[in-house]
Design a protein around this motif. Structure first.
Motif, PDB file in Angstrom:
ATOM      1  N   THR A  54       0.839  -1.204   0.000  1.00 12.21           N
ATOM      2  CA  THR A  54       0.000   0.000   0.000  1.00 12.21           C
ATOM      3  C   THR A  54       0.873   1.252   0.000  1.00 12.21           C
ATOM      4  N   LEU A  61      -0.873   5.650  -7.778  1.00 13.51           N
ATOM      5  CA  LEU A  61      -2.257   6.045  -8.056  1.00 13.51           C
ATOM      6  C   LEU A  61      -2.353   7.546  -8.300  1.00 13.51           C
ATOM      7  N   ARG A  64      -1.211   8.277 -11.787  1.00 15.23           N
ATOM      8  CA  ARG A  64      -2.192   7.933 -12.810  1.00 15.23           C
ATOM      9  C   ARG A  64      -3.347   8.918 -12.821  1.00 15.23           C
ATOM     10  N   THR A  79     -13.456   8.006  -8.627  1.00 15.45           N
ATOM     11  CA  THR A  79     -13.101   6.613  -8.338  1.00 15.45           C
ATOM     12  C   THR A  79     -11.643   6.523  -7.904  1.00 15.45           C
ATOM     13  N   ARG A  80     -10.781   7.200  -8.640  1.00 19.08           N
ATOM     14  CA  ARG A  80      -9.348   7.214  -8.284  1.00 19.08           C
ATOM     15  C   ARG A  80      -9.137   7.660  -6.841  1.00 19.08           C
ATOM     16  N   LEU A  82     -11.246   7.586  -4.442  1.00 18.91           N
ATOM     17  CA  LEU A  82     -11.738   6.580  -3.497  1.00 18.91           C
ATOM     18  C   LEU A  82     -10.730   5.433  -3.368  1.00 18.91           C
ATOM     19  N   GLU A  83     -10.141   5.055  -4.523  1.00 18.28           N
ATOM     20  CA  GLU A  83      -9.121   3.998  -4.504  1.00 18.28           C
ATOM     21  C   GLU A  83      -7.959   4.406  -3.605  1.00 18.28           C
ATOM     22  N   LEU A  84      -7.560   5.650  -3.784  1.00 15.08           N
ATOM     23  CA  LEU A  84      -6.436   6.175  -3.004  1.00 15.08           C
ATOM     24  C   LEU A  84      -6.769   6.127  -1.511  1.00 15.08           C
ATOM     25  N   GLY A  86      -8.924   4.221  -0.115  1.00 15.26           N
ATOM     26  CA  GLY A  86      -8.976   2.816   0.294  1.00 15.26           C
ATOM     27  C   GLY A  86      -7.586   2.275   0.597  1.00 15.26           C
ATOM     28  N   ILE A  87      -6.666   2.585  -0.282  1.00 15.23           N
ATOM     29  CA  ILE A  87      -5.321   2.039  -0.135  1.00 15.23           C
ATOM     30  C   ILE A  87      -4.652   2.602   1.134  1.00 15.23           C
TER      31      ILE A  87
END
Ligand code: UTP
Ligand code: MG
Length: 608
Positions: A54, A61, A64, A79-80, A82-84, A86-87
């Motif tokens: 992580t 991330l 990107r 979404t990105r 949220l991914e970030l 999350g990680i």
């Protein structure tokens, strides 16, 4: 010596070789302490790897998001994000789990070590304690275990996290862009050198602070223990000035240590700025030439920021690990001491004895070569009372200590009921002997607990009977909490006479076949003296007793008096016989044994 004269380079190298060998041996042993927790360690490893992933994934991330969602305008920025999120959440969770697991495992290892140390201390021969200051042992039990604690609870989690985190980051950078990664890595050797430079100096400085703080602690400890002497001998000013010097040395050591460490962080920050500049410079050049995207450049900047912390941590952990290993070495040194020679497999359980004691040609030396006892031949019939007398240092306490095998005779043999004490288990031997020490120790706890020390399952009635047998019941009952009165350390809240009565009660409740009594020389008031004398009568009744006597009354009543001088028996006989012989005993008698004050003698004579 083969390694050259002491102090030569060769011998010094040998010494540090030896030390390094000990360190690595300690490290190996310390590692094996963790072996029973294998499954938990595997789980820990998993958390660490996930944490590292992580850590490396975040900047990627971000890169990107910049390239695809911001510059190109692809949808999905949310979404990105949220991914970030999350990680990073997973990362935080992993780090928490790591700390928990390490804490759990290491605290188990530590409490196990402490327990082994404590057990070992209980099993070590008394000779071990004769040679060591209590403060030093305490410090091993507490401080050394604590340095390990610090390493385990803070160091290890950080170490693992950092190491794997760093690896993850380095791999990610290489995957994303090899040339820029290599350029960024340029600062790493410089940083390692700087760290090594500071670490060496910091180590020396911190060693000095530990030594000086040791002096300060020792001083404080002595001061508290010896506060009465200090005040009585007007030493307070001298002690304060000695303390001041030591305290100042500790302060100076700390100031210089801070001086060194305070230069460390700014230097590392300088290097971090340098690394950022390198990435911006070379990365910017690549970006301008369309060989690198803006997003990747940003990711690199974030990575570079991250690899300094792990390296800084590694250096601080190195120092911590050094002192922890030194602590582990001292701990293992205690654990490796040979415990009191174990009962051999052929040792039998001593049957219930009548209490006949026989010394044949017994010699004993605390330190080889200097005999404290020589050629002791002595028979004590069951139920007899023998008084040992002799000037101070003659070996009376030593002679008595051989009976419960506090020490083993160096030569000759000691038999109880015809059985050599070396052939029976210590437990079965000691369970039939009670020893009232010259300076009996009362534990912090209630009076009842202290008496029960002689027989754990004693009932309240037995407790009262024992106390009453030694005339202690009256004063105990007079205390506000009676048997539940809690004593200070060493029984400090009682008078010396009262403490003696409690130690008698402890022996009475154990109801031993053999009683050994090292009479205290302490002067107590006449009333307590009378109580103690009558208590002694009860105590000696119906058992074999060896009394190291200072009271005339005890000596006169003995069946046999044995006079020791420089470790040899020089005279034996009854009081009347020895007085008539007009030898050593008669002389001791004139000089040393004072008759109790008339007030006490009167009732005793009336009875006689
Ligand atoms: P003791 O302790 O047996 O003498 O020491 P003692 O007769 O009971 O003396 P007091 O009346 O209580 O004062 C006998 C010799 O053994 C040495 C002492 O130095 C003394 O010379 N000794 C004692 C040791 O070498 N190591 C010890 O742990 C105890
Ligand atoms: Mg003594």
């Amino acid at each position: 010596m083969r390694g050259g004269p002491p102090g030569s380079l060769a011998s010094m190298a040998q010494v540090s070789d030896e030390r390094a060998k000990n360190r690595s041996a300690s490290l190996r042993r310390l590692t094996t302490e963790f072996a029973p927790y294998g499954p938990k360690l595997v789980l820990l490893f998993f958390f660490v790897i996930l944490g590292a992933v992580t850590q490396a994934g975040g900047p990627w991330l971000v890169g990107r998001a910049i390239d695809e969602n911001i510059i190109k305008g692809d949808p999905g920025l949310t979404t990105r994000m949220l991914e970030l999120l999350g990680i990073y959440l997973i990362g935080t969770l992993m780090s928490r789990q790591q700390t928990m697991l390490v804490g759990d495992v290491s605290q188990r290892v530590l409490s196990d070590l402490r327990e082994r140390l404590f057990k070992q201390l209980q099993r070590l021969p008394l000779a071990y304690f004769d040679k060591r200051p209590i403060g030093d042992l305490m410090s091993r039990l507490l401080n050394d275990v604590d340095t390990l604690n610090q390493l385990f609870s803070q160091g290890i989690t950080q170490l693992l996290g950092s190491l794997f985190g760093l690896t993850g980051i380095l791999i990610a950078m290489l995957v994303l862009n090899v040339p820029l990664a290599l350029v960024s890595f340029l600062v790493i050797p410089v940083m390692l050198l700087t760290t090594a430079f500071f670490a060496a100096r910091a180590r020396a400085a911190f060693r000095k602070t530990r030594e000086t703080v040791g002096d300060v602690t020792a001083d404080i400890q002595e001061e508290i223990v010896g506060v009465r002497e200090a005040q009585a001998f007007n030493r307070t000013n001298e002690n304060i000035s000695r303390f001041r010097t030591r305290n100042a040395a500790n302060r100076d050591a700390n100031v210089s240590a801070v001086g060194i460490t305070s230069a460390f962080s700014p230097s590392i920050e300088l290097l971090a700025t340098l690394a950022t500049a390198l990435v911006i410079g070379y990365g910017g050049y690549l970006t301008l030439n369309n060989q690198l995207s803006v997003g990747l450049l940003t990711a690199f900047l974030l990575y570079v920021q991250q690899f300094f912390r792990p390296i800084q941590l590694l250096s601080s952990i190195y120092t911590q690990a050094q002192s922890a290993l030194a602590g582990a070495e001292r701990i293992y040194a205690i654990l490796d001491e040979t415990p009191e020679t174990q009962d051999s497999a052929s040792s039998q359980v001593l049957p219930t004895i009548t209490g006949r004691i026989q010394f044949s040609g017994v010699g004993f030396a605390y330190n080889a070569g200097r005999n404290v006892l020589s050629e002791i031949d002595l028979s004590i019939e069951a139920g007899q009372t023998v008084a040992l007398v002799g000037s101070t240092g003659a070996g009376k306490t030593t002679l008595a200590s051989l009976i419960p095998r506090f020490y083993d005779a160096t030569t000759g043999s000691l038999k109880i009921d015809g059985i050599d004490v070396r052939d029976v288990t210590r437990h079965s031997l000691r369970s039939q002997i009670a020893f009232v020490l010259q300076e009996p120790f009362l534990f912090s706890g209630s009076i009842g607990d202290n008496i029960r020390y002689g027989k754990l399952d004693a009932s309240q009635i037995q407790l009262e009977e024992a106390a009453s047998a030694v005339n202690a019941l009256e004063f105990i009952k007079a205390l506000p909490q009676g048997f539940d009165t809690v004593l200070g350390e060493g029984g400090g809240t009682l008078s010396q006479g009262q403490r003696q009565l409690i130690s008698f009660a402890r022996a009475v409740i154990a109801n031993p076949r053999i009683l050994i009594l090292d009479e205290a020389t302490a002067n107590v008031d006449t009333r307590t003296e009378a109580l103690i004398q009558r208590a002694l009568e009860t105590l000696l009744q119906g058992r074999t007793s060896v009394v190291i006597a200072h009271r005339l009354s005890t000596i006169e009543r003995a069946d046999k008096i044995v006079v020791l001088e420089a470790g040899r028996i020089v005279e034996r006989g009854t009081h009347a016989e020895l007085l008539a012989a007009n030898g050593r005993y008669a002389e001791l008698h004139r000089r040393q044994f004072r008759a109790p004050t008339p007030a006490v003698v009167a009732p005793a004579m009336a009875r006689a």
